[in-house]
Design a protein around this motif. Structure first.
Motif, PDB file in Angstrom:
ATOM      1  N   ARG A   1     -11.361  66.283  14.675  1.00  0.00           N
ATOM      2  CA  ARG A   1     -10.370  66.724  15.660  1.00  0.00           C
ATOM      3  C   ARG A   1      -9.019  67.050  15.012  1.00  0.00           C
ATOM      4  NH1 ARG A   1     -14.118  63.598  17.787  1.00  0.00           N
ATOM      5  NH2 ARG A   1     -14.615  63.709  20.012  1.00  0.00           N
ATOM      6  N   MET A   2      -8.987  67.169  13.695  1.00  0.00           N
ATOM      7  CA  MET A   2      -7.729  67.392  12.987  1.00  0.00           C
ATOM      8  C   MET A   2      -7.695  68.794  12.381  1.00  0.00           C
ATOM      9  SD  MET A   2      -7.177  63.674  11.151  1.00  0.00           S
ATOM     10  CE  MET A   2      -5.447  63.972  10.827  1.00  0.00           C
ATOM     11  N   THR A   3      -6.493  69.391  12.401  1.00  0.00           N
ATOM     12  CA  THR A   3      -6.265  70.691  11.782  1.00  0.00           C
ATOM     13  C   THR A   3      -4.919  70.662  11.068  1.00  0.00           C
ATOM     14  OG1 THR A   3      -5.258  71.529  13.833  1.00  0.00           O
ATOM     15  CG2 THR A   3      -7.609  71.960  13.500  1.00  0.00           C
ATOM     16  N   ALA A   4      -4.686  71.661  10.241  1.00  0.00           N
ATOM     17  CA  ALA A   4      -3.441  71.738   9.487  1.00  0.00           C
ATOM     18  C   ALA A   4      -2.263  71.996  10.424  1.00  0.00           C
ATOM     19  CB  ALA A   4      -3.537  72.839   8.439  1.00  0.00           C
ATOM     20  N   SER A   5      -1.158  71.311  10.159  1.00  0.00           N
ATOM     21  CA  SER A   5       0.036  71.471  10.995  1.00  0.00           C
ATOM     22  C   SER A   5       0.952  72.575  10.490  1.00  0.00           C
ATOM     23  CB  SER A   5       0.819  70.152  11.050  1.00  0.00           C
ATOM     24  OG  SER A   5       0.024  69.115  11.565  1.00  0.00           O
ATOM     25  N   THR A   6       0.978  72.787   9.178  1.00  0.00           N
ATOM     26  CA  THR A   6       1.885  73.768   8.581  1.00  0.00           C
ATOM     27  C   THR A   6       1.111  74.686   7.648  1.00  0.00           C
ATOM     28  OG1 THR A   6       2.411  72.299   6.728  1.00  0.00           O
ATOM     29  CG2 THR A   6       3.793  72.116   8.702  1.00  0.00           C
ATOM     30  N   GLU A   7       1.767  75.751   7.248  1.00  0.00           N
ATOM     31  CA  GLU A   7       1.156  76.667   6.289  1.00  0.00           C
ATOM     32  C   GLU A   7       0.981  76.007   4.927  1.00  0.00           C
ATOM     33  OE1 GLU A   7      -0.164  79.554   6.589  1.00  0.00           O
ATOM     34  OE2 GLU A   7       0.317  79.890   8.702  1.00  0.00           O
ATOM     35  N   ALA A   8       1.892  75.082   4.596  1.00  0.00           N
ATOM     36  CA  ALA A   8       1.771  74.375   3.315  1.00  0.00           C
ATOM     37  C   ALA A   8       0.508  73.514   3.280  1.00  0.00           C
ATOM     38  CB  ALA A   8       3.011  73.517   3.091  1.00  0.00           C
ATOM     39  N   GLN A   9       0.199  72.852   4.393  1.00  0.00           N
ATOM     40  CA  GLN A   9      -1.028  72.057   4.456  1.00  0.00           C
ATOM     41  C   GLN A   9      -2.267  72.946   4.382  1.00  0.00           C
ATOM     42  OE1 GLN A   9      -0.838  69.688   8.000  1.00  0.00           O
ATOM     43  NE2 GLN A   9       0.553  68.166   7.112  1.00  0.00           N
ATOM     44  N   ALA A  10      -2.206  74.099   5.045  1.00  0.00           N
ATOM     45  CA  ALA A  10      -3.343  75.020   5.003  1.00  0.00           C
ATOM     46  C   ALA A  10      -3.545  75.585   3.604  1.00  0.00           C
ATOM     47  CB  ALA A  10      -3.132  76.152   6.007  1.00  0.00           C
ATOM     48  N   ARG A  11      -2.457  75.682   2.845  1.00  0.00           N
ATOM     49  CA  ARG A  11      -2.555  76.241   1.503  1.00  0.00           C
ATOM     50  C   ARG A  11      -2.946  75.170   0.470  1.00  0.00           C
ATOM     51  NH1 ARG A  11       2.030  77.822   1.462  1.00  0.00           N
ATOM     52  NH2 ARG A  11       3.086  76.323   0.129  1.00  0.00           N
ATOM     53  N   LYS A  12      -2.306  74.003   0.525  1.00  0.00           N
ATOM     54  CA  LYS A  12      -2.556  72.952  -0.474  1.00  0.00           C
ATOM     55  C   LYS A  12      -3.770  72.087  -0.129  1.00  0.00           C
ATOM     56  CE  LYS A  12       2.296  72.585  -1.855  1.00  0.00           C
ATOM     57  NZ  LYS A  12       3.464  71.675  -1.967  1.00  0.00           N
ATOM     58  N   LYS A  13      -4.107  71.989   1.155  1.00  0.00           N
ATOM     59  CA  LYS A  13      -5.278  71.228   1.612  1.00  0.00           C
ATOM     60  C   LYS A  13      -5.268  69.780   1.100  1.00  0.00           C
ATOM     61  CE  LYS A  13      -8.244  75.278   2.049  1.00  0.00           C
ATOM     62  NZ  LYS A  13      -7.102  76.216   2.026  1.00  0.00           N
ATOM     63  N   PRO A  14      -4.296  68.983   1.536  1.00  0.00           N
ATOM     64  CA  PRO A  14      -4.223  67.598   1.058  1.00  0.00           C
ATOM     65  C   PRO A  14      -5.401  66.759   1.574  1.00  0.00           C
ATOM     66  CG  PRO A  14      -2.675  67.953   2.852  1.00  0.00           C
ATOM     67  CD  PRO A  14      -3.223  69.307   2.492  1.00  0.00           C
ATOM     68  N   GLY A  15      -6.034  66.010   0.675  1.00  0.00           N
ATOM     69  CA  GLY A  15      -7.157  65.152   1.032  1.00  0.00           C
ATOM     70  C   GLY A  15      -8.512  65.812   0.959  1.00  0.00           C
ATOM     71  N   ARG A  16      -8.556  67.095   0.652  1.00  0.00           N
ATOM     72  CA  ARG A  16      -9.844  67.780   0.656  1.00  0.00           C
ATOM     73  C   ARG A  16     -10.753  67.316  -0.483  1.00  0.00           C
ATOM     74  NH1 ARG A  16     -11.133  74.305   0.566  1.00  0.00           N
ATOM     75  NH2 ARG A  16     -12.576  74.281   2.328  1.00  0.00           N
ATOM     76  N   GLU A  17     -10.174  66.915  -1.615  1.00  0.00           N
ATOM     77  CA  GLU A  17     -10.994  66.435  -2.720  1.00  0.00           C
ATOM     78  C   GLU A  17     -11.735  65.154  -2.339  1.00  0.00           C
ATOM     79  OE1 GLU A  17      -6.722  65.002  -3.503  1.00  0.00           O
ATOM     80  OE2 GLU A  17      -7.746  66.772  -2.728  1.00  0.00           O
ATOM     81  N   PHE A  18     -11.105  64.322  -1.496  1.00  0.00           N
ATOM     82  CA  PHE A  18     -11.775  63.096  -1.051  1.00  0.00           C
ATOM     83  C   PHE A  18     -12.904  63.411  -0.075  1.00  0.00           C
ATOM     84  CE2 PHE A  18      -7.425  61.680  -2.106  1.00  0.00           C
ATOM     85  CZ  PHE A  18      -7.745  60.803  -3.139  1.00  0.00           C
ATOM     86  N   ILE A  19     -12.723  64.437   0.755  1.00  0.00           N
ATOM     87  CA  ILE A  19     -13.788  64.844   1.675  1.00  0.00           C
ATOM     88  C   ILE A  19     -14.987  65.367   0.889  1.00  0.00           C
ATOM     89  CG2 ILE A  19     -14.400  66.376   3.579  1.00  0.00           C
ATOM     90  CD1 ILE A  19     -12.453  64.172   4.330  1.00  0.00           C
ATOM     91  N   THR A  20     -14.708  66.136  -0.169  1.00  0.00           N
ATOM     92  CA  THR A  20     -15.796  66.630  -1.025  1.00  0.00           C
ATOM     93  C   THR A  20     -16.552  65.476  -1.665  1.00  0.00           C
ATOM     94  OG1 THR A  20     -14.424  68.570  -1.511  1.00  0.00           O
ATOM     95  CG2 THR A  20     -16.350  68.198  -2.907  1.00  0.00           C
ATOM     96  N   PHE A  21     -15.800  64.501  -2.155  1.00  0.00           N
ATOM     97  CA  PHE A  21     -16.415  63.329  -2.777  1.00  0.00           C
ATOM     98  C   PHE A  21     -17.267  62.553  -1.775  1.00  0.00           C
ATOM     99  CE2 PHE A  21     -16.068  58.732  -3.549  1.00  0.00           C
ATOM    100  CZ  PHE A  21     -16.767  58.646  -4.744  1.00  0.00           C
ATOM    101  N   LEU A  22     -16.763  62.362  -0.571  1.00  0.00           N
ATOM    102  CA  LEU A  22     -17.502  61.614   0.452  1.00  0.00           C
ATOM    103  C   LEU A  22     -18.747  62.364   0.905  1.00  0.00           C
ATOM    104  CD1 LEU A  22     -14.454  60.339   2.523  1.00  0.00           C
ATOM    105  CD2 LEU A  22     -16.061  58.905   1.264  1.00  0.00           C
ATOM    106  N   LEU A  23     -18.658  63.680   0.957  1.00  0.00           N
ATOM    107  CA  LEU A  23     -19.819  64.490   1.344  1.00  0.00           C
ATOM    108  C   LEU A  23     -20.981  64.263   0.373  1.00  0.00           C
ATOM    109  CD1 LEU A  23     -19.570  68.223   2.440  1.00  0.00           C
ATOM    110  CD2 LEU A  23     -21.467  67.427   1.056  1.00  0.00           C
ATOM    111  N   ILE A  24     -20.690  64.349  -0.925  1.00  0.00           N
ATOM    112  CA  ILE A  24     -21.751  64.182  -1.922  1.00  0.00           C
ATOM    113  C   ILE A  24     -22.182  62.722  -2.018  1.00  0.00           C
ATOM    114  CG2 ILE A  24     -22.355  64.557  -4.340  1.00  0.00           C
ATOM    115  CD1 ILE A  24     -20.288  66.779  -4.403  1.00  0.00           C
ATOM    116  N   SER A  25     -21.233  61.790  -1.861  1.00  0.00           N
ATOM    117  CA  SER A  25     -21.570  60.368  -1.953  1.00  0.00           C
ATOM    118  C   SER A  25     -22.506  59.934  -0.826  1.00  0.00           C
ATOM    119  CB  SER A  25     -20.293  59.523  -1.924  1.00  0.00           C
ATOM    120  OG  SER A  25     -19.481  59.798  -3.036  1.00  0.00           O
TER     121      SER A  25
END
Length: 322
Positions: free
Chosen positions: A233-257
């Protein structure tokens, strides 16, 4: 004729004077044979994979039928096409994947998966040697404890990095949320059965490791369930978040884990050799019933979690209107 009658009489007398202990001994051997058959089936990794795949297919079929039932009788909305709509449809059908901020999570997830595969192979190799069975059980519990601890830390770090994103509370409960909650009950039931047996059994190294690994599994699965329900239910609030994507590396790690944890549940957790404390406490038959009820749901939970994390990975860092 007389000899036949005498033979029948002697046979009836022998059967009537047969000691009850002898009958109990036969029953004991029959029960032991059933227990050995149960263990031999679950020792085979191919059997475990086929069994989990069949159960997974049934749950997917049930989900598809639910979606079909939900849409029966609904009138489809026919949109009005324009030149702008045609351009948008063309862009929508083009395949593009933005893998920004995913490389580190991908690398660490692959490392966890490789370590899990090595642990599973070592567990089966040690389990085939009578004098090394206890070492195999300890190795299995330690590997589970390690992966649950690492993924739990990753969940907290992902939540911290994503705390400034927009949360859409008006998001309706969909089929994926229902499937997550239903499959989570399987893990919860398995943890309760395992913890009850371990706490009430004699204090040993195996019972202590069973308590530790199941407690961490319960905490990790509960935290992950809450995170997936919120992250969807979460989306980026600013253009900076949409560009830098904070926390996405942890989501990738959790997906494979979660794929690695699916492999653990499929090839290790459901085997009676992995759970000697529970088998001794409940008995082979009762524990077989417990695992056939709870473990398939737990396996599906890990599989479905990869789908939920892939949706978060794809959609969370897009700008959406409230």
């Amino acid at each position: 004729m007389v000899q036949i009658i005498m033979t029948q009489a002697i046979t009836r007398k022998v059967l009537s004077t047969r000691s009850p202990g002898h009958i109990d001994s036969n029953d004991h051997h029959a029960g032991k044979e059933r227990s050995l058959n149960y263990e031999s089936h679950h020792e085979n990794p191919v059997y475990n994979l086929v069994n989990s795949s069949v159960n997974l297919g049934r749950k997917l079929h049930a989900g598809i039928l639910y979606v079909m039932w939900k849409n029966v009788g609904t009138k489809p909305r026919i949109p009005r096409h324009s030149e702008q709509d045609s351009d948008e449809d063309e862009r929508r059908h083009k395949m593009s994947v933005d893998c920004t901020s995913s490389s580190r999570g991908l690398f660490l997830g692959i490392l966890i998966t490789v370590g899990t595969i090595i642990s599973i192979i070592a567990f089966y190799m040690l389990n085939h040697k009578e004098e090394m069975k206890s070492s195999g059980i300890i190795l299995a519990h330690l590997s589970e404890t390690a992966i649950y601890t690492v993924t739990l830390v990753a969940l907290f770090l992902a939540a911290y990095r994503m705390k400034d994103m927009t949360f859409h509370s008006d998001h309706e409960v969909d089929l994926e949320d229902i499937l997550v909650l239903i499959s989570f009950t399987g893990l919860l039931a398995f943890n309760i059965f395992s913890l009850t047996a371990s706490v009430l059994s004699e204090v040993t190294t195996q019972s202590g490791l069973t308590i530790l690994s199941n407690l961490l599994m319960l905490i990790q699965a509960t935290t992950q369930t809450l995170f997936m329900l919120a992250g969807d239910r979460m989306t980026a609030s600013t253009e900076a978040q949409a560009r830098k994507k904070p926390g996405r590396e942890f989501i990738t790690f959790l997906l494979i884990s979660n794929f690695a944890m699916w492999a653990l549940n499929t090839f290790e957790t459901q085997t009676p050799q992995h759970n000697p404390v529970q088998v001794e406490f409940y008995g082979a038959t009762a524990w077989a019933i417990f695992t056939h009820i709870s473990v398939p749901l737990g396996i599906y939970y890990r599989f479905h979690s990869t789908v939920c994390f892939s949706n978060i990975w794809k959609n969370a860092w897009k700008r959406k209107s409230h």
